[in-house]
Write a protein that holds these residues in place. Structure first.
Motif, PDB file in Angstrom:
ATOM      1  N   LYS A  64      12.682  -5.929  -6.557  1.00  0.00           N
ATOM      2  CA  LYS A  64      12.875  -6.422  -7.927  1.00  0.00           C
ATOM      3  C   LYS A  64      14.231  -7.114  -8.074  1.00  0.00           C
ATOM      4  CE  LYS A  64      12.697  -4.911 -12.706  1.00  0.00           C
ATOM      5  NZ  LYS A  64      12.536  -3.797 -13.640  1.00  0.00           N
ATOM      6  N   GLN A  65      15.216  -6.641  -7.318  1.00  0.00           N
ATOM      7  CA  GLN A  65      16.559  -7.227  -7.357  1.00  0.00           C
ATOM      8  C   GLN A  65      16.690  -8.443  -6.442  1.00  0.00           C
ATOM      9  OE1 GLN A  65      18.836  -3.748  -6.281  1.00  0.00           O
ATOM     10  NE2 GLN A  65      19.076  -3.101  -8.406  1.00  0.00           N
ATOM     11  N   GLY A  66      15.582  -8.816  -5.785  1.00  0.00           N
ATOM     12  CA  GLY A  66      15.595 -10.002  -4.940  1.00  0.00           C
ATOM     13  C   GLY A  66      16.021  -9.769  -3.506  1.00  0.00           C
ATOM     14  N   ARG A  67      16.022  -8.518  -3.056  1.00  0.00           N
ATOM     15  CA  ARG A  67      16.442  -8.206  -1.694  1.00  0.00           C
ATOM     16  C   ARG A  67      15.234  -7.870  -0.819  1.00  0.00           C
ATOM     17  NH1 ARG A  67      19.542  -3.427  -1.725  1.00  0.00           N
ATOM     18  NH2 ARG A  67      18.829  -2.941  -3.812  1.00  0.00           N
ATOM     19  N   ALA A  68      15.279  -8.293   0.431  1.00  0.00           N
ATOM     20  CA  ALA A  68      14.233  -7.960   1.396  1.00  0.00           C
ATOM     21  C   ALA A  68      14.344  -6.484   1.784  1.00  0.00           C
ATOM     22  CB  ALA A  68      14.372  -8.836   2.640  1.00  0.00           C
ATOM     23  N   ILE A  69      13.231  -5.921   2.232  1.00  0.00           N
ATOM     24  CA  ILE A  69      13.190  -4.513   2.641  1.00  0.00           C
ATOM     25  C   ILE A  69      12.575  -4.395   4.032  1.00  0.00           C
ATOM     26  CG2 ILE A  69      13.052  -3.626   0.275  1.00  0.00           C
ATOM     27  CD1 ILE A  69       9.996  -3.201   0.802  1.00  0.00           C
ATOM     28  N   LYS A  70      12.824  -3.269   4.684  1.00  0.00           N
ATOM     29  CA  LYS A  70      12.167  -2.880   5.938  1.00  0.00           C
ATOM     30  C   LYS A  70      11.201  -1.764   5.571  1.00  0.00           C
ATOM     31  CE  LYS A  70      14.720  -5.293   8.886  1.00  0.00           C
ATOM     32  NZ  LYS A  70      14.192  -6.385   9.651  1.00  0.00           N
ATOM     33  N   CYS A  79       0.844  -1.196   0.000  1.00  0.00           N
ATOM     34  CA  CYS A  79       0.000   0.000   0.000  1.00  0.00           C
ATOM     35  C   CYS A  79       0.880   1.246   0.000  1.00  0.00           C
ATOM     36  CB  CYS A  79      -0.903  -0.020   1.238  1.00  0.00           C
ATOM     37  SG  CYS A  79      -1.946   1.437   1.381  1.00  0.00           S
ATOM     38  N   LEU A  80       0.645   2.146  -0.935  1.00  0.00           N
ATOM     39  CA  LEU A  80       1.447   3.364  -1.016  1.00  0.00           C
ATOM     40  C   LEU A  80       1.267   4.269   0.203  1.00  0.00           C
ATOM     41  CD1 LEU A  80       1.122   4.284  -4.786  1.00  0.00           C
ATOM     42  CD2 LEU A  80       3.005   3.154  -3.612  1.00  0.00           C
ATOM     43  N   ASP A  81       0.158   4.137   0.925  1.00  0.00           N
ATOM     44  CA  ASP A  81      -0.039   4.934   2.131  1.00  0.00           C
ATOM     45  C   ASP A  81       1.045   4.657   3.169  1.00  0.00           C
ATOM     46  OD1 ASP A  81      -2.298   5.944   0.942  1.00  0.00           O
ATOM     47  OD2 ASP A  81      -3.713   4.953   2.282  1.00  0.00           O
ATOM     48  N   ASP A  82       1.661   3.491   3.106  1.00  0.00           N
ATOM     49  CA  ASP A  82       2.717   3.160   4.057  1.00  0.00           C
ATOM     50  C   ASP A  82       3.933   4.068   3.905  1.00  0.00           C
ATOM     51  OD1 ASP A  82       1.270   1.165   5.300  1.00  0.00           O
ATOM     52  OD2 ASP A  82       2.038  -0.411   3.988  1.00  0.00           O
ATOM     53  N   PHE A  83       3.994   4.820   2.840  1.00  0.00           N
ATOM     54  CA  PHE A  83       5.131   5.712   2.618  1.00  0.00           C
ATOM     55  C   PHE A  83       4.811   7.164   3.004  1.00  0.00           C
ATOM     56  CE2 PHE A  83       5.893   1.954   0.156  1.00  0.00           C
ATOM     57  CZ  PHE A  83       7.214   1.671   0.468  1.00  0.00           C
ATOM     58  N   ALA A 141      11.005   8.655  -2.721  1.00  0.00           N
ATOM     59  CA  ALA A 141      12.362   8.150  -2.952  1.00  0.00           C
ATOM     60  C   ALA A 141      12.552   6.804  -2.253  1.00  0.00           C
ATOM     61  CB  ALA A 141      13.396   9.160  -2.462  1.00  0.00           C
ATOM     62  N   LEU A 142      12.078   6.697  -1.009  1.00  0.00           N
ATOM     63  CA  LEU A 142      12.164   5.421  -0.296  1.00  0.00           C
ATOM     64  C   LEU A 142      11.343   4.354  -1.006  1.00  0.00           C
ATOM     65  CD1 LEU A 142      13.072   3.707   2.127  1.00  0.00           C
ATOM     66  CD2 LEU A 142      11.029   4.552   3.336  1.00  0.00           C
ATOM     67  N   MET A 143      10.145   4.729  -1.439  1.00  0.00           N
ATOM     68  CA  MET A 143       9.283   3.783  -2.148  1.00  0.00           C
ATOM     69  C   MET A 143      10.004   3.244  -3.386  1.00  0.00           C
ATOM     70  SD  MET A 143       5.696   4.379  -4.155  1.00  0.00           S
ATOM     71  CE  MET A 143       6.562   5.498  -5.233  1.00  0.00           C
ATOM     72  N   ALA A 144      10.580   4.125  -4.179  1.00  0.00           N
ATOM     73  CA  ALA A 144      11.281   3.705  -5.402  1.00  0.00           C
ATOM     74  C   ALA A 144      12.469   2.808  -5.065  1.00  0.00           C
ATOM     75  CB  ALA A 144      11.738   4.934  -6.185  1.00  0.00           C
ATOM     76  N   ASP A 145      13.251   3.182  -4.049  1.00  0.00           N
ATOM     77  CA  ASP A 145      14.404   2.374  -3.651  1.00  0.00           C
ATOM     78  C   ASP A 145      13.969   0.987  -3.186  1.00  0.00           C
ATOM     79  OD1 ASP A 145      16.104   4.483  -4.229  1.00  0.00           O
ATOM     80  OD2 ASP A 145      16.375   5.066  -2.123  1.00  0.00           O
ATOM     81  N   GLN A 146      12.881   0.942  -2.416  1.00  0.00           N
ATOM     82  CA  GLN A 146      12.439  -0.347  -1.893  1.00  0.00           C
ATOM     83  C   GLN A 146      11.840  -1.237  -2.979  1.00  0.00           C
ATOM     84  OE1 GLN A 146      10.211   0.082   1.770  1.00  0.00           O
ATOM     85  NE2 GLN A 146      12.126   0.407   2.869  1.00  0.00           N
TER      86      GLN A 146
END
Length: 93
Positions: A61-67, A23-27, A51-56
């Protein structure tokens, strides 16, 4: 709760064996009180961390987990982050 035959988690962000929905509201960068105090709408770009949304999304997409941050619609607060792992399909709404 099932999405395309997969069981979803009970976490804030719905995650199944195949699909994760973000959900984009999380940003949001301002909680409900912060928006009321500043007069900035949740739709204002200043109230969102794009910016955080795009990075995450790139990291997933690169296969890495996010916080990922969590905006709590019930309380209007920004809750502690949750770990989101890459999945086959990521829906961003």
């Amino acid at each position: 709760n099932a999405i395309f035959g997969t069981t979803t988690s009970k976490a804030h962000t719905p995650t199944g064996d195949l699909i994760t929905t973000i959900c984009l509201d999380d940003f949001h960068t301002l909680d409900r009180t912060g928006r009321a105090d500043t007069g900035i709408s949740a739709l204002d770009v200043r109230a969102n961390n794009f910016a955080l949304m795009a990075d995450q999304l790139k990291a997933l997409k690169q296969g890495r987990a996010i916080k990922k941050p969590i905006y709590n619609h019930d309380t209007g607060a920004i809750d502690p982050v949750e770990t989101i792992h890459p999945n086959h399909i990521i829906i961003v709404e």
